[in-house]
Motif scaffolding. Structure first.
Motif, PDB file in Angstrom:
ATOM      1  N   UNK A 195      37.099 -10.725  25.386  1.00  0.00           N
ATOM      2  CA  UNK A 195      35.848  -9.956  25.455  1.00  0.00           C
ATOM      3  C   UNK A 195      35.251  -9.768  24.065  1.00  0.00           C
TER       4      UNK A 195
ATOM      5  N   UNK B  69      28.195 -14.185  21.254  1.00  0.00           N
ATOM      6  CA  UNK B  69      26.854 -14.051  21.819  1.00  0.00           C
ATOM      7  C   UNK B  69      25.939 -13.328  20.835  1.00  0.00           C
ATOM      8  N   UNK B  70      26.451 -12.269  20.204  1.00  0.00           N
ATOM      9  CA  UNK B  70      25.573 -11.500  19.326  1.00  0.00           C
ATOM     10  C   UNK B  70      25.238 -12.268  18.058  1.00  0.00           C
TER      11      UNK B  70
ATOM     12  N   UNK C  87      33.854 -13.094  22.927  1.00  0.00           N
ATOM     13  CA  UNK C  87      32.627 -13.456  23.637  1.00  0.00           C
ATOM     14  C   UNK C  87      31.446 -12.648  23.113  1.00  0.00           C
ATOM     15  N   UNK C  88      31.685 -11.352  22.918  1.00  0.00           N
ATOM     16  CA  UNK C  88      30.614 -10.496  22.413  1.00  0.00           C
ATOM     17  C   UNK C  88      30.170 -10.926  21.025  1.00  0.00           C
TER      18      UNK C  88
ATOM     19  N   UNK D   1      28.944 -17.337  26.578  1.00  0.00           N
ATOM     20  CA  UNK D   1      29.470 -15.972  26.652  1.00  0.00           C
ATOM     21  C   UNK D   1      30.327 -15.798  27.897  1.00  0.00           C
TER      22      UNK D   1
END
Lengths: 496, 467
Positions: A159, A166-167, A162-163, A147
């Motif tokens: 961003x 990660x989620x 990355x979000x 992330x």
């Protein structure tokens, strides 16, 4: 061979990196650490082979176990078999190449290398764990560095990517968690130990609930359709080394988990859901390939083709034959090396041309012969040219798949085979447009690869060629381990 | 008799001594805050050390006061918490006009919590609960010049009074239904009659108010936002922790015969609390409000572990609260340091913090990862053991909801990480100067966050206490 060394070495490297004062020191410390990992991985390979040659037939070698949380029957249990050794080797290749290609990172160099090395720690631990709890522990350790790598050093919609990554990965591991707990409480003996669980007969009803949870959970990591959507965004936004780690190592965590955890301890569940896995992975293979045709951005091309190639891994597992499963592991190694190299080359090109759009490039062979040659090699590997690793792995999977004689498996195999044609189309087009033709204006003064980039490329090419020319050493390494998994599956059929 | 009294009530007596000492210093000398704070910190450290030694089991006053090793450990956890508060908010405390009063109030509240943990009857429990609540309301009003602070105190005292009323009603119903208020005697007399269930519902509602379980959480966010950061952290960590401890006794010991009934209730409340806490936390802009809602979601997780009536459940809850103290106090410590020096309390203000303040950025990141349950921080182990304990009943729906909530909570914790590490800001918060004691506090929290997880003997020790 003392396995914890492989965990302690990255940890030590990470600490040393934090203590360094300037960027140059950090880089050399990271390189030294990565090189040490590389050496250690080979030492592990030779130690493993000599043990096997000496007649040690134990399923797991170099086992080490000590109680960690006895209240929950958790133990810190490490051990390796052929599959683990292959994956550890792959990791060490990608790590050293990743460190080398990131030589020019200027923004927060220390943090960058720290996270990179932390990621490798997670991967090594994961591949050696023989306890489901610590396996899960290492699986999750690897999420946050990814992330941050994408979010801080990435490009484009970083961003968002990355979000999303990660989620989705955390979602995958949440499913894995529920599956693990189901296994823990559903099995006759409460234990997280993989070897103990594999000896137990977990009730079929538990397997039918937990297998899909575990398989889909790990599948998210390895781009199981329809949970592949983080792959294109994540890969294309990540910095070069980040993409290499993501595609080369991180996606393999999922494949390894599907094989080692889901399929191995839950053969009943694997039988039950094999057809669904085959359908989903065939869709991923074809869909990934066709989606790649439409891409203009080199990173997107490789990201979507990764979806397609990782589909082969799951297809190999779903076919439930020994050859196909061995092929799946070989495909993991092969794709790991290949895709890492592909992303490395894309990174090198992008650093020079500042574009990744295929149609804005042309004739690059004239100004950077080394880089474009590597691009050719990796492209040919991707489309399955004999003599390179991609051919060997995919061929093994297809042969294993063909051993299933019914129409359903045949159709799925043929459908997956067709993707090779599509792969040839997009790879040749992308490589041709980039390398051939007249040189576009403004690119006359581009320089060829620097020493670090050359070293990274050569290390990865060496791996690809070694598998391509002499596939038997990888096959010999992996197939005894897959045979054990197959025996368990066969026992289920016999018992039914 | 006297010896027994001294040893069993050791923790409470030490606290009393410190309170009186502070009182004498305040009245009798004109010591400045500057000189007094180190003294208080040393005293609280002594209190932490004292809480770990000479612990014994026993009862006093005919069963009104009981203690055992687990209770002693719970008191130690709270002692560690107040010691950390005295370190982390040193800057604010030094500038406060009424620092001795702050500590006297805080320690009185903690004294109440100690008695509450050790209480052996509903009467004692009620008295202790009141002692632990009223000083906190005064603490909430500590920023005398701020209107929000007074409002927070007002809301706090009203909602506390309300929940005390409900609690008393519940106690009276229990007395009516069973004829006793002794914890030891109640279980044998419980048969699950409607009156007893009603009594339990009232009692549990009072707990729910204090723990801010949805739908009894409405006071939380405003009080947290209005109070000074030190008080907010006390409320969200120490206060919640002590209530969770007493809830363990109440559910597992006193109401053990009614387990079938309270299991469903706890599960339902847990699910709602996790979901609502998380959903509201998503939209918060103020760091304190954000932490308030995230702590509501954490309480939902504590309830997951509580729902399993077993020694594993007890161990996982106590363990989680120990970790929660380190993680949440670290987060509040950073928020407090920033708000003290710059007055900024919005998440957007944190943008680009890493450029200017790498140390506190890492502390904050570590704390948030621990709260989110990411390895290798201790929060990972804490949450996992809570969920594992909750799963032992075989309720897959429940643990799936809990696991999914982990993802939602990760999303909003990552929001802060993103602001701190990734977002660009032309005017980031300037370099924040940390006092040595604040730095020490943060280092202790950081070490706690990493070590309580990886060193498995912490958990083993707690498990051995619950056997």
């Amino acid at each position: 061979m003392n396995l914890p060394v492989l965990i302690l070495l990255p940890l030590l490297t990470a600490v040393v990196i934090l203590l360094m004062r300037n960027a140059t020191q950090v880089k050399w410390a990271a390189l030294a650490g990565a090189a040490a990992q590389f050496v250690l991985a080979f030492a592990l390979l030779f130690a493993f082979r000599s043990e096997r040659a000496a007649g040690n037939e134990a399923q797991m070698l170099f086992e080490l176990q000590y109680n960690w949380f006895p209240a929950w029957h958790i133990s810190f249990h490490l051990g390796v078999d052929g599959i683990s050794v292959a994956m550890i080797l792959l990791t060490s290749f990608v790590v050293i190449a990743g460190v080398l290609v990131s030589w020019n990172v200027e923004k927060m160099t220390k943090e960058f290398y720290f996270l990179l090395i932390l990621l490798s720690l997670g991967a090594y631990g994961f591949f050696m764990s023989l306890d489901l709890f610590i396996l899960f522990f290492f699986l999750e350790i690897a999420v946050i560095p990814k992330y941050l790598l994408i979010g801080i050093w990435g490009s484009g919609k970083k961003e968002y990517a990355a979000n999303k990554l990660a989620l989705m990965l955390m979602g995958g591991s949440a499913l894995v968690l529920v599956g693990l707990l189901g296994t823990y409480f559903g099995s006759p003996t409460k234990t997280f130990d993989l070897m103990t669980l594999s000896q137990l007969n977990i009730p079929a009803s538990v397997q039918h609930i937990c297998f899909p949870l575990l398989f889909v959970g790990f599948g998210v990591f390895t781009a199981l359709f329809p949970f592949h959507t983080w792959v294109p965004d994540g890969h294309s936004s990540a910095p070069t080394a980040g993409s290499m780690f993501l595609a080369g190592i991180s996606m393999k965590l999922g494949g390894y988990g599907c094989l080692r955890v889901a399929t191995y301890i839950m053969p009943d569940g694997a039988k039950e859901y094999a057809n669904i896995i085959i359908v989903l992975s065939a869709i991923a293979i074809l869909y990934g390939a066709f989606a790649t045709m439409m891409q203009k951005d080199l990173k997107y091309i490789n990201a979507y083709s990764s979806v397609s190639h990782c589909g082969f891994v799951l297809l190999g597992i779903g076919m439930l034959t020994k050859t196909a499963m061995t092929g799946a592991v070989m495909q993991m190694v092969s794709h790991g090396l290949m895709t890492a190299l592909f992303f490395a080359v894309i990174g090198m090109i992008y650093e020079r041309t500042h574009t990744r759009q295929v149609n804005e490039m042309g004739g690059l062979l004239k100004v950077m012969p080394f880089i474009t040659t590597v691009l050719f090699i990796v492209g040919l590997c991707s489309l399955g040219l004999p003599g390179l690793s991609g051919f060997v792995a995919e061929m093994t999977i297809f042969m294993g798949s063909w051993q299933n004689t019914d129409a359903f498996h045949r159709i799925a195999t043929i459908a997956a085979c067709m993707s090779i044609v599509v792969t040839a189309v997009y790879i040749l087009r992308a490589v041709g447009q980039t390398a051939m033709g007249p040189l576009k204006a403004g690119y006359e003064n581009l320089t060829d690869a620097t020493w670090n980039e050359k070293a990274a490329a050569i290390i990865l090419i060496a791996g690809i060629v070694a598998i391509g020319i002499a596939p038997f050493w990888l096959n010999d390494l992996v197939s005894p381990a897959t045979e054990i998994i197959m025996k368990k599956l066969a026992a289920v059929t016999a018992g039914m | 008799m006297l010896n027994e009294f001294l040893i069993l009530m050791k923790s409470e007596l030490v606290l009393c001594c410190i309170i009186f000492l502070l009182l004498f210093i305040k009245v009798g000398t004109d010591m400045t805050n500057e000189r007094m704070l180190p003294l208080v910190q040393v005293l609280l450290l002594v209190n932490v050390v004292a809480s770990f030694i000479f612990n014994q089991e026993g009862t006093l006053f005919g069963g009104l006061f009981t203690t055992n090793l687990l209770m002693a450990f719970q008191k130690s956890i709270l002692s560690i918490g107040i010691y950390l508060i005295s370190l982390l908010f040193a800057d604010w405390l030094k500038k406060s006009e009424h620092m001795p009063e702050f500590f006297m109030l805080m320690l009185s509240a903690v004294l109440g919590m100690f008695f509450m943990i050790s209480s052996g009857s509903l009467l004692m429990f009620f008295l202790a609960l009141e002692l632990s609540t009223i000083p906190v309301a005064a603490m909430a009003n500590f920023d005398l010049e701020k209107k929000l602070s007074s409002e927070a105190a007002m809301k706090m005292i009203l909602s506390s009074a309300f929940s005390s009323g409900i609690l008393l009603f519940g106690i009276s119903l229990i007395y009516g239904a069973t004829g006793t208020i002794n914890f030891a005697e109640i279980p044998a007399l419980l048969d699950g009659s409607p009156l007893q269930i009603l009594a339990f519902v009232f009692l549990f509602t009072a707990f729910a108010f204090k723990l801010s379980i949805v739908p009894f959480h409405l006071w939380t966010a405003d009080v947290y936002e209005g109070s000074p950061v030190a008080v907010t952290s006390f409320l969200s960590v120490i206060s919640k922790g002590s209530i969770a401890f007493i809830l363990l006794t109440t559910l597992y010991k006193v109401f053990a015969p009614m387990q079938e009934i309270w299991y469903n209730m706890v599960m339902l409340l847990s699910v709602i609390t996790m979901i609502f806490g998380n959903l509201f936390a998503l939209r918060q802009q103020n760091i304190k409000r954000f932490l308030a809602f995230s702590s509501i979601a954490q309480v939902g997780f504590i309830l997951v572990g509580l729902s399993s009536n077993s020694s594993q459940g007890t161990a996982s809850v106590v363990y989680f609260i120990l970790i929660y103290i380190f993680s949440n106090l670290a987060a509040f410590g950073v928020a407090g340091a920033i708000s003290q020096q710059t007055g900024k309390e919005r998440i957007d203000d944190l943008k680009g913090l890493y450029q200017t303040n790498p140390f506190i950025s890492w502390v904050l990141a570590l704390a948030l990862f621990s709260l989110a349950g990411i390895p290798p921080t201790a929060g990972f182990f804490g949450k996992l053991f809570l969920i594992t304990a909750g799963a032992s009943k075989g309720n897959y729906f429940f643990i799936t909801v809990a696991a999914l909530n982990l993802i939602v909570s990760l999303y909003y914790y990552l929001r802060i990480i993103r602001a701190v590490f990734m977002d660009k800001n032309d005017q980031p918060i300037e370099k924040i100067i940390l006092l040595p004691s604040v730095k020490l506090g943060m280092l202790i929290c950081g070490a706690g966050i990493i070590l309580t997880g990886l060193l498995s003997w912490v958990y083993d020790y707690i498990t051995s206490l619950t056997m």
